[in-house]
Structures are given as C-alpha cells and as structure tokens.
Design a protein around this motif. Sequence first.
Motif, PDB file in Angstrom:
ATOM      1  N   ASP A  10      -8.030 -30.974  22.594  1.00 51.39           N
ATOM      2  CA  ASP A  10      -9.125 -30.436  21.780  1.00 51.39           C
ATOM      3  C   ASP A  10     -10.041 -29.553  22.620  1.00 51.39           C
ATOM      4  O   ASP A  10     -10.449 -28.472  22.191  1.00 51.39           O
ATOM      5  CB  ASP A  10      -9.958 -31.559  21.158  1.00 51.39           C
ATOM      6  CG  ASP A  10      -9.202 -32.347  20.093  1.00 51.39           C
ATOM      7  OD1 ASP A  10      -8.238 -31.805  19.517  1.00 51.39           O
ATOM      8  OD2 ASP A  10      -9.595 -33.509  19.868  1.00 51.39           O
ATOM      9  N   LEU A  11     -10.371 -30.047  23.808  1.00 50.05           N
ATOM     10  CA  LEU A  11     -11.254 -29.271  24.690  1.00 50.05           C
ATOM     11  C   LEU A  11     -10.609 -27.945  25.094  1.00 50.05           C
ATOM     12  O   LEU A  11     -11.269 -26.906  25.123  1.00 50.05           O
ATOM     13  CB  LEU A  11     -11.614 -30.088  25.936  1.00 50.05           C
ATOM     14  CG  LEU A  11     -12.544 -31.274  25.716  1.00 50.05           C
ATOM     15  CD1 LEU A  11     -12.648 -32.110  26.986  1.00 50.05           C
ATOM     16  CD2 LEU A  11     -13.916 -30.807  25.252  1.00 50.05           C
ATOM     17  N   ILE A  12      -9.323 -27.990  25.403  1.00 49.30           N
ATOM     18  CA  ILE A  12      -8.612 -26.760  25.781  1.00 49.30           C
ATOM     19  C   ILE A  12      -8.619 -25.780  24.619  1.00 49.30           C
ATOM     20  O   ILE A  12      -8.890 -24.585  24.804  1.00 49.30           O
ATOM     21  CB  ILE A  12      -7.170 -27.080  26.249  1.00 49.30           C
ATOM     22  CG1 ILE A  12      -7.211 -27.812  27.594  1.00 49.30           C
ATOM     23  CG2 ILE A  12      -6.336 -25.801  26.345  1.00 49.30           C
ATOM     24  CD1 ILE A  12      -5.880 -28.407  28.009  1.00 49.30           C
ATOM     25  N   GLN A  13      -8.333 -26.279  23.426  1.00 58.00           N
ATOM     26  CA  GLN A  13      -8.314 -25.407  22.250  1.00 58.00           C
ATOM     27  C   GLN A  13      -9.677 -24.767  22.017  1.00 58.00           C
ATOM     28  O   GLN A  13      -9.783 -23.566  21.786  1.00 58.00           O
ATOM     29  CB  GLN A  13      -7.872 -26.197  21.007  1.00 58.00           C
ATOM     30  CG  GLN A  13      -7.722 -25.342  19.764  1.00 58.00           C
ATOM     31  CD  GLN A  13      -6.721 -24.208  19.936  1.00 58.00           C
ATOM     32  OE1 GLN A  13      -5.707 -24.343  20.618  1.00 58.00           O
ATOM     33  NE2 GLN A  13      -7.009 -23.070  19.342  1.00 58.00           N
ATOM     34  N   ASP A  68       1.106 -25.441  26.475  1.00 54.34           N
ATOM     35  CA  ASP A  68       0.827 -26.674  25.741  1.00 54.34           C
ATOM     36  C   ASP A  68       1.599 -27.824  26.366  1.00 54.34           C
ATOM     37  O   ASP A  68       2.777 -27.690  26.701  1.00 54.34           O
ATOM     38  CB  ASP A  68       1.208 -26.534  24.264  1.00 54.34           C
ATOM     39  CG  ASP A  68       0.285 -25.584  23.511  1.00 54.34           C
ATOM     40  OD1 ASP A  68      -0.858 -25.368  23.975  1.00 54.34           O
ATOM     41  OD2 ASP A  68       0.703 -25.059  22.459  1.00 54.34           O
ATOM     42  N   GLY A  69       0.922 -28.937  26.534  1.00 57.23           N
ATOM     43  CA  GLY A  69       1.552 -30.111  27.118  1.00 57.23           C
ATOM     44  C   GLY A  69       1.323 -30.240  28.616  1.00 57.23           C
ATOM     45  O   GLY A  69       1.541 -31.297  29.189  1.00 57.23           O
ATOM     46  N   VAL A  70       0.887 -29.166  29.288  1.00 56.65           N
ATOM     47  CA  VAL A  70       0.577 -29.222  30.712  1.00 56.65           C
ATOM     48  C   VAL A  70      -0.897 -29.593  30.829  1.00 56.65           C
ATOM     49  O   VAL A  70      -1.748 -29.013  30.156  1.00 56.65           O
ATOM     50  CB  VAL A  70       0.854 -27.863  31.407  1.00 56.65           C
ATOM     51  CG1 VAL A  70       0.356 -27.874  32.837  1.00 56.65           C
ATOM     52  CG2 VAL A  70       2.333 -27.527  31.344  1.00 56.65           C
ATOM     53  N   SER A  71      -1.200 -30.539  31.687  1.00 57.34           N
ATOM     54  CA  SER A  71      -2.593 -30.970  31.809  1.00 57.34           C
ATOM     55  C   SER A  71      -3.435 -29.873  32.462  1.00 57.34           C
ATOM     56  O   SER A  71      -2.946 -29.078  33.266  1.00 57.34           O
ATOM     57  CB  SER A  71      -2.699 -32.268  32.610  1.00 57.34           C
ATOM     58  OG  SER A  71      -2.638 -32.017  33.997  1.00 57.34           O
ATOM     59  N   PHE A  72      -4.693 -29.862  32.091  1.00 57.52           N
ATOM     60  CA  PHE A  72      -5.621 -28.887  32.662  1.00 57.52           C
ATOM     61  C   PHE A  72      -5.732 -29.086  34.171  1.00 57.52           C
ATOM     62  O   PHE A  72      -5.786 -28.125  34.931  1.00 57.52           O
ATOM     63  CB  PHE A  72      -6.998 -29.020  31.988  1.00 57.52           C
ATOM     64  CG  PHE A  72      -7.994 -28.022  32.483  1.00 57.52           C
ATOM     65  CD1 PHE A  72      -7.926 -26.691  32.098  1.00 57.52           C
ATOM     66  CD2 PHE A  72      -9.007 -28.401  33.343  1.00 57.52           C
ATOM     67  CE1 PHE A  72      -8.838 -25.761  32.559  1.00 57.52           C
ATOM     68  CE2 PHE A  72      -9.926 -27.482  33.810  1.00 57.52           C
ATOM     69  CZ  PHE A  72      -9.846 -26.162  33.417  1.00 57.52           C
ATOM     70  N   ARG A  73      -5.747 -30.331  34.613  1.00 58.95           N
ATOM     71  CA  ARG A  73      -5.831 -30.632  36.044  1.00 58.95           C
ATOM     72  C   ARG A  73      -4.648 -30.032  36.797  1.00 58.95           C
ATOM     73  O   ARG A  73      -4.807 -29.418  37.856  1.00 58.95           O
ATOM     74  CB  ARG A  73      -5.888 -32.144  36.251  1.00 58.95           C
ATOM     75  CG  ARG A  73      -6.011 -32.548  37.711  1.00 58.95           C
ATOM     76  CD  ARG A  73      -6.124 -34.032  37.874  1.00 58.95           C
ATOM     77  NE  ARG A  73      -4.839 -34.671  37.669  1.00 58.95           N
ATOM     78  CZ  ARG A  73      -4.543 -35.884  38.078  1.00 58.95           C
ATOM     79  NH1 ARG A  73      -5.449 -36.624  38.678  1.00 58.95           N
ATOM     80  NH2 ARG A  73      -3.357 -36.391  37.869  1.00 58.95           N
ATOM     81  N   THR A  74      -3.455 -30.173  36.253  1.00 59.68           N
ATOM     82  CA  THR A  74      -2.260 -29.595  36.869  1.00 59.68           C
ATOM     83  C   THR A  74      -2.367 -28.082  36.925  1.00 59.68           C
ATOM     84  O   THR A  74      -2.054 -27.452  37.943  1.00 59.68           O
ATOM     85  CB  THR A  74      -1.008 -30.025  36.085  1.00 59.68           C
ATOM     86  OG1 THR A  74      -0.905 -31.454  36.148  1.00 59.68           O
ATOM     87  CG2 THR A  74       0.252 -29.394  36.630  1.00 59.68           C
ATOM     88  N   PHE A  75      -2.833 -27.477  35.843  1.00 59.53           N
ATOM     89  CA  PHE A  75      -3.007 -26.026  35.759  1.00 59.53           C
ATOM     90  C   PHE A  75      -3.974 -25.529  36.839  1.00 59.53           C
ATOM     91  O   PHE A  75      -3.662 -24.606  37.590  1.00 59.53           O
ATOM     92  CB  PHE A  75      -3.528 -25.688  34.359  1.00 59.53           C
ATOM     93  CG  PHE A  75      -3.775 -24.227  34.081  1.00 59.53           C
ATOM     94  CD1 PHE A  75      -2.740 -23.310  34.072  1.00 59.53           C
ATOM     95  CD2 PHE A  75      -5.057 -23.781  33.783  1.00 59.53           C
ATOM     96  CE1 PHE A  75      -2.970 -21.968  33.786  1.00 59.53           C
ATOM     97  CE2 PHE A  75      -5.303 -22.451  33.493  1.00 59.53           C
ATOM     98  CZ  PHE A  75      -4.261 -21.545  33.496  1.00 59.53           C
ATOM     99  N   VAL A  76      -5.126 -26.178  36.964  1.00 62.43           N
ATOM    100  CA  VAL A  76      -6.130 -25.738  37.931  1.00 62.43           C
ATOM    101  C   VAL A  76      -5.670 -26.013  39.363  1.00 62.43           C
ATOM    102  O   VAL A  76      -5.896 -25.187  40.252  1.00 62.43           O
ATOM    103  CB  VAL A  76      -7.499 -26.386  37.660  1.00 62.43           C
ATOM    104  CG1 VAL A  76      -8.518 -25.984  38.714  1.00 62.43           C
ATOM    105  CG2 VAL A  76      -8.012 -25.993  36.288  1.00 62.43           C
ATOM    106  N   CYS A  77      -5.009 -27.149  39.594  1.00 59.91           N
ATOM    107  CA  CYS A  77      -4.512 -27.430  40.941  1.00 59.91           C
ATOM    108  C   CYS A  77      -3.464 -26.401  41.366  1.00 59.91           C
ATOM    109  O   CYS A  77      -3.410 -26.011  42.533  1.00 59.91           O
ATOM    110  CB  CYS A  77      -3.939 -28.843  41.031  1.00 59.91           C
ATOM    111  SG  CYS A  77      -5.205 -30.119  41.203  1.00 59.91           S
ATOM    112  N   GLY A  78      -2.641 -25.947  40.431  1.00 63.07           N
ATOM    113  CA  GLY A  78      -1.670 -24.889  40.746  1.00 63.07           C
ATOM    114  C   GLY A  78      -2.366 -23.610  41.149  1.00 63.07           C
ATOM    115  O   GLY A  78      -1.977 -22.944  42.121  1.00 63.07           O
TER     116      GLY A  78
END
Length: 177
Positions: A10-13, A68-78
């Motif tokens: 929801d937050l990402i959207q 979609d389905g990838v966590s925000f934390r994973t995205f930012v850490c990448g």
Amino acid sequence: MPSYLPSQADLIQRARQGSDEAFSRLVNDHQQAVRGFVRRLCALPDDADDLAQDAFVTAWANLHKLIDGVSFRTFVCGIAYRKALNDRRRFNRSGARDTEWQGLTPQSHTSTVDSRLTVQAALAQLPIEQRAAVSLCVAGDYSHSEAAEILGLPLGTVKSHIQKGREKLNALLGVSS
C-alpha cells in the motif's frame, strides 16, 4: 479503535502516486537496515550516511522500476550496493592517483595476531563483493536469495563470496574454522 497500518505494498503504491508521507514511512521502516548495510561496505565510514541517503533519493526517483513482489528494503539495498561500488571505484582511483603523484608504493596491510583486528577492520579488508555478501547474510540476516537479488549476482556466486569471506575473516581474526 485500532488504527489502520498500511502494508508495504500500500505504501509503495501511494508513494508511486506521489505521496511524500507514504515514501517517508517506507524510509523510516527501512533506513536502519540500509544504513547498517552501507556502513559495512564504505571505504570511509563517514560516507555511509550520505550513500544511504543518496540511495533513498534514487529509490524515490526510480520507484516505478520496483518490481511488484520485491521488498522495498531489497530494492533500496540494491541501489545502495551499486552506489557503494561506484564510491569504492572513485576512492581507489583517487588513491591510485595520489600514490602515483607522490611516487609512493602502496604499503602492505598485513595483520598480526597482536594487532587484534576488530570485525569492522577485518571486514574492510575483504573485497567489496565478499564484504557485501557477508554483511547481508551474516550481519544483516538476509537470505542468500535476497542477497543475490540485491547484489545482482547468481545465487552460487553469493554463496561462494560468503564462504570465501568467512574463511578470510576467520583467518584475519585468528578464529579456527
């Protein structure tokens, strides 16, 4: 009456639709993990907070690329990992130029048992790819699969980096395997 806590999706959207409040909430939820990861990667610890902040700014600008389905934390850490790699390259180029200019040869960074290296100092001696994998999976409690996604590497390569990194850390710290 219980308050509604929006899910990460929801937050990402909402953030994708331009909500500063939603993005701020995502940052608050994940900044400690990202900052901790970047601190273990940086050549200069003082640069870690700047790199982490830069990673969040880049994430905001590229939120549309988050799958979609990838966590925000994973995205930012990448993003943070790629920024740390670029920072390491810049640091190495700068050091090479300084060494060449001064006509100095690099000094060996050998360790002795008496030096009593800290874990952070030992981590700093690992190649950045090994340091990143060890930092994510051992210190950061990420799965090997999540680390592979963050680092953009095959799962087997991440496992190899972790094994080699642990072996070198044990040797540097004088721990028998």
